[in-house]
Enzyme design. Sequence first.
Site, mmCIF file in Angstrom:
data_model
loop_
_atom_site.group_PDB
_atom_site.id
_atom_site.type_symbol
_atom_site.label_atom_id
_atom_site.label_comp_id
_atom_site.label_asym_id
_atom_site.label_seq_id
_atom_site.Cartn_x
_atom_site.Cartn_y
_atom_site.Cartn_z
ATOM 1 N N TYR A 93 -30.681 54.766 -66.444
ATOM 2 C CA TYR A 93 -31.657 54.323 -67.446
ATOM 3 C C TYR A 93 -33.005 54.111 -66.780
ATOM 4 O O TYR A 93 -33.098 54.016 -65.557
ATOM 5 C CB TYR A 93 -31.190 53.045 -68.155
ATOM 6 C CG TYR A 93 -31.312 51.781 -67.339
ATOM 7 C CD1 TYR A 93 -30.274 51.350 -66.523
ATOM 8 C CD2 TYR A 93 -32.474 51.009 -67.391
ATOM 9 C CE1 TYR A 93 -30.382 50.186 -65.778
ATOM 10 C CE2 TYR A 93 -32.601 49.840 -66.653
ATOM 11 C CZ TYR A 93 -31.546 49.437 -65.845
ATOM 12 O OH TYR A 93 -31.656 48.297 -65.098
ATOM 13 N N CYS A 94 -34.054 54.024 -67.636
ATOM 14 C CA CYS A 94 -35.404 53.823 -67.105
ATOM 15 C C CYS A 94 -36.210 52.940 -68.035
ATOM 16 O O CYS A 94 -35.729 51.910 -68.478
ATOM 17 C CB CYS A 94 -36.068 55.162 -66.840
ATOM 18 S SG CYS A 94 -36.053 56.277 -68.260
ATOM 19 N N ARG A 95 -37.454 53.330 -68.322
ATOM 20 C CA ARG A 95 -38.341 52.414 -69.052
ATOM 21 C C ARG A 95 -38.100 52.387 -70.551
ATOM 22 O O ARG A 95 -38.407 51.406 -71.213
ATOM 23 C CB ARG A 95 -39.792 52.817 -68.789
ATOM 24 C CG ARG A 95 -40.215 52.571 -67.371
ATOM 25 C CD ARG A 95 -41.581 53.147 -67.104
ATOM 26 N NE ARG A 95 -42.072 52.758 -65.780
ATOM 27 C CZ ARG A 95 -43.140 53.289 -65.204
ATOM 28 N NH1 ARG A 95 -43.821 54.234 -65.839
ATOM 29 N NH2 ARG A 95 -43.525 52.885 -64.014
ATOM 30 N N PHE A 101 -34.806 49.450 -70.409
ATOM 31 C CA PHE A 101 -34.558 48.042 -70.152
ATOM 32 C C PHE A 101 -35.130 47.109 -71.223
ATOM 33 O O PHE A 101 -34.423 46.189 -71.668
ATOM 34 C CB PHE A 101 -35.079 47.643 -68.769
ATOM 35 C CG PHE A 101 -34.958 46.177 -68.521
ATOM 36 C CD1 PHE A 101 -33.709 45.576 -68.410
ATOM 37 C CD2 PHE A 101 -36.090 45.374 -68.443
ATOM 38 C CE1 PHE A 101 -33.588 44.210 -68.218
ATOM 39 C CE2 PHE A 101 -35.976 44.005 -68.253
ATOM 40 C CZ PHE A 101 -34.720 43.414 -68.142
#
Lengths: 231, 231
Positions: free
Chosen positions: A185-187, A215
């Site tokens: 996962y990322c932003r 997140f």
Amino acid sequence: MNNEVISQGVKRQFKDDLFEQFARIGKALSSGRRLELLELLAQRERSVEELASEAALSVANCSQHLQILRAAQLVAVRRDGLFSRYRLADEQVLRLWLSFRQLGEARLAEVSRVVETYLKDRRALEAITNDQLIARLRTNDVVVLDVRPEEEFRAGHIAAARSIPITMLEQRLKEIPQRSTIVAYCRGPYCVFADDAVGLLRKHGYQAYRLQNGFPEWKMQGLPTATGAQS
Amino acid sequence: MNNEVISQGVKRQFKDDLFEQFARIGKALSSGRRLELLELLAQRERSVEELASEAALSVANCSQHLQILRAAQLVAVRRDGLFSRYRLADEQVLRLWLSFRQLGEARLAEVSRVVETYLKDRRALEAITNDQLIARLRTNDVVVLDVRPEEEFRAGHIAAARSIPITMLEQRLKEIPQRSTIVAYCRGPYCVFADDAVGLLRKHGYQAYRLQNGFPEWKMQGLPTATGAQS
DNA sequence: TCATTATTCAATCAACTACTTGAATATATG
DNA sequence: CATATATTCAAGTAGTTGATTGAATAATGA
């Protein structure tokens, strides 16, 4: 009668004043640049210079946009030595921004069009939802991988996650057990770090998936988070 | 290297395009007039003329504002004989507008200042919350009074409520039993119909209170509602 | 068909917004 | 105290947006 006319005038003035105040928030949200700044601040606190360089703005211009966001009370600032560090004013702002974004995704055909144009490969990568990840975490052997820059991981991450920034992933592949399923996962949904990570991992024979959201969305949903560096 | 430069440019273009799309919603919300129109539409569907007269705009000007809201997909329109009837596009829009308003109330000092300036008497009238009303409905003898115009009552109201528009209240006082506690509500926290109703009722010896929020907030909270005329 | 009515379009002018540049301010460091 | 660095402020310009009009366009019903 005269009385009524005056009272009408006062009521009108009230409504004009009131809605004009609310419109200040709308004005602050009416520039794509400023929305990009909010999206960046949703990850973590940042200095003006960092924001300017991430959003491809001049420092002066960026500072000006930040003043506008601040006047609308959407961001707050603290002084830290030579730096002014900006952050979202509070959780309500994150909530507003996410529901704003959600409305855009749902109703503005142009948003999907833009996403499809630039993120053509996105479809091919199966994304898994927050709920699906929660379920898998209970039963399966899953590695949750945070591929954002490390400072963002430190500012807050999914409780079960480990950090390998996308820039380091290729060098540090051996840290990841081949047997496990990987969820990166990322932003958020418009960030490509996780896409790149999944691509790289699959190329090296891993079974990897992208988490649909990032997140901030996880946190907003009240799911377990942690802060600080990797233990 | 060349590749990377191009890819950077493409990513920038993507972000610019994407956030510019979202900013369309912000632009639509950046005028006090348009926010007032949304607030009116939160009560019920309305024609251009009705909206113009309620918001003190010329019909042409009002229509123009509605076009802008429509382009941002915040409102939808249907043709009904001679009239174009506008409504909020869906529930998500109501949710966005309410969380927008909530943020303004919580963070913009000017909003409270404006409210206090014009609604000085507001403090004296104890307001009861949705939860308090629910509790009272179970145990006490309470009359819930919808004092909005009757068409708005018909378009949707609190399940337990009865309708007496504020304009009719004085003539129809005898319909209300003197023994009961009265809780009056209207369009929302910035509408004065319920204030006026409580004032009038108290003058006539009733024990009357204002509901803190209006119908849209009640509905958004998922509490029981009904539609149609009084049975 | 024509008259009526509601709504939208088009053109105007005033007001505002974004971005740039260069100077000013604030804080830290030698 | 002088210097360096980060940020903000102020002024100017080009471009855009908003409110207001009166005319044009739909849709209805006689």
